[in-house]
Design an enzyme around this catalytic site. Structure first.
Site, short mmCIF file in Angstrom:
data_model
loop_
_atom_site.label_atom_id
_atom_site.label_comp_id
_atom_site.label_asym_id
_atom_site.label_seq_id
_atom_site.Cartn_x
_atom_site.Cartn_y
_atom_site.Cartn_z
N GLU A 39 42.81 34.50 24.48
CA GLU A 39 42.35 33.60 25.56
C GLU A 39 41.47 32.52 25.09
OE1 GLU A 39 42.14 32.32 28.39
OE2 GLU A 39 43.05 33.58 29.83
N ARG A 63 32.23 39.83 33.86
CA ARG A 63 32.23 39.33 32.49
C ARG A 63 32.82 37.77 32.75
NH1 ARG A 63 37.41 38.07 30.86
NH2 ARG A 63 39.03 39.43 31.47
N ASN A 97 34.94 34.67 32.12
CA ASN A 97 36.49 34.76 31.95
C ASN A 97 37.13 33.58 31.33
OD1 ASN A 97 39.27 36.00 32.09
ND2 ASN A 97 39.79 35.03 33.62
N GLU A 155 39.05 44.23 38.66
CA GLU A 155 39.71 43.23 39.28
C GLU A 155 40.13 43.84 40.75
OE1 GLU A 155 43.17 42.60 36.88
OE2 GLU A 155 42.17 42.20 34.91
N ASN A 171 40.40 31.55 37.04
CA ASN A 171 40.92 30.96 35.83
C ASN A 171 41.03 29.85 35.86
OD1 ASN A 171 42.21 32.57 33.47
ND2 ASN A 171 43.21 34.23 34.91
N ASP A 231 47.40 31.72 35.16
CA ASP A 231 46.11 31.86 34.18
C ASP A 231 45.80 30.53 33.78
OD1 ASP A 231 44.71 33.18 32.01
OD2 ASP A 231 45.99 34.98 32.70
#
Length: 284
Positions: free
Chosen positions: A17, A100, A102, A121, A148, A197
């Site tokens: 990521e 957290r 992201n 999630e 996201n 995403d």
């Protein structure tokens, strides 16, 4: 003939990521969130390097003053990668247990916009934060299940941000003081598209979005119409990034967690047919 290539390295990411391009160095940086690792790839020499991190890490963004700003599980940190990795905390939101940071990006003023999520999630307890160059931060939007993106229009007046779990990409106006207008649904992902995403903007204000679960990256015009699709041999693609001297090369991270695919977790390069724009370093 494939429409893609992969960066030549032995390792595959568990959850790749946060890819970004440091134009001054000519290097790509990205993270493996679950592998707790920062990766660097030099486009001129093909040299690859990695650093272990002390915790889960969602992203790193170059700082105008040198080094990086990183989003670890616990919040914002300065990060130096001169030999060994050195991490130091800076004022940031209190990220609750089981959550957290992201994904993140900078806008045209060098401010960081970063989302958070619950690691299970299973609840809408994530948020979107803005970190200003003077070190002040603010929660600017909530709630999210899986925050996201984000990405910004070329003029900085629009913010795009997704909730992957809902399959929605939102568009919000950005006011002069950094506050946001109300959410408006910009793009709705049908189930066959997977989930939205990471994303980035090109030089024509086109929005490129990685499709988690559908193995592709798509370009959407400013009206939200899907007008280009590039297929990839990994189902869980996570974030696109323009790079190269002309910003005409597109790199896409992916994840191998939970799937048995030969190229899952690779970083792919494709020809986008359009140029991107440099990402501003964090101005703080």
């Amino acid at each position: 003939m494939n429409d893609w290539t992969i960066l030549p390295r032995l390792r595959r990411d568990i959850l790749g990521e946060g890819i970004t391009y440091n134009a001054q160095e000519g290097s790509l940086y990205w993270v493996d969130i679950l592998g707790q690792r920062v990766n660097k790839y030099d486009l001129a020499t093909n040299a690859y390097h990695e650093w272990g991190m002390p915790d889960l890490i969602g992203w790193i963004i170059p700082r105008a003053a040198g080094g990086f700003l990183a989003g670890l599980r616990s919040g914002f940190h300065r990060l130096e990668l001169d030999g060994l990795a050195r991490v130091s905390a800076v004022p940031s939101p209190v990220i609750p247990n089981g959550h957290r940071l992201n994904d993140a990006s900078t806008d045209h003023l060098g401010r960081i916009w970063a989302g958070s999520m619950g690691m299970a999630e299973d609840g809408h307890s994530g948020a979107l934060f803005r970190l200003d160059p003077d070190g002040q931060w603010q929660e600017v939007d909530a709630p999210y299940r899986i925050a996201n993106g984000p990405a910004h229009s070329l003029d900085g007046r629009l913010l795009y941000h997704a909730d992957s779990a809902r399959g929605l990409v939102y568009q919000m106006s950005v006011h002069d003081d950094g506050s946001l207008g109300p959410r408006a649904v910009h793009i709705t992902f049908p189930s066959e598209w997977g989930s939205p995403d990471g994303m980035t903007i090109d030089a024509e204000d086109g929005l490129w979005i990685a499709h988690w679960g559908a193995g592709c990256v798509s370009r959407f015009d400013p009206d939200g119409r899907r007008e280009r699709v590039i297929r990839l041999p990994a189902s869980q693609v996570t974030r696109p990034c323009f790079a190269g001297e002309r910003f005409d090369r597109l790199f896409v991270t992916s994840a191998s967690v939970g799937v048995d695919e030969p190229l899952a977790g690779a970083v792919f390069e494709v020809a986008p047919g359009v140029r991107g724009v440099p990402q501003k370093p964090f101005a703080g």
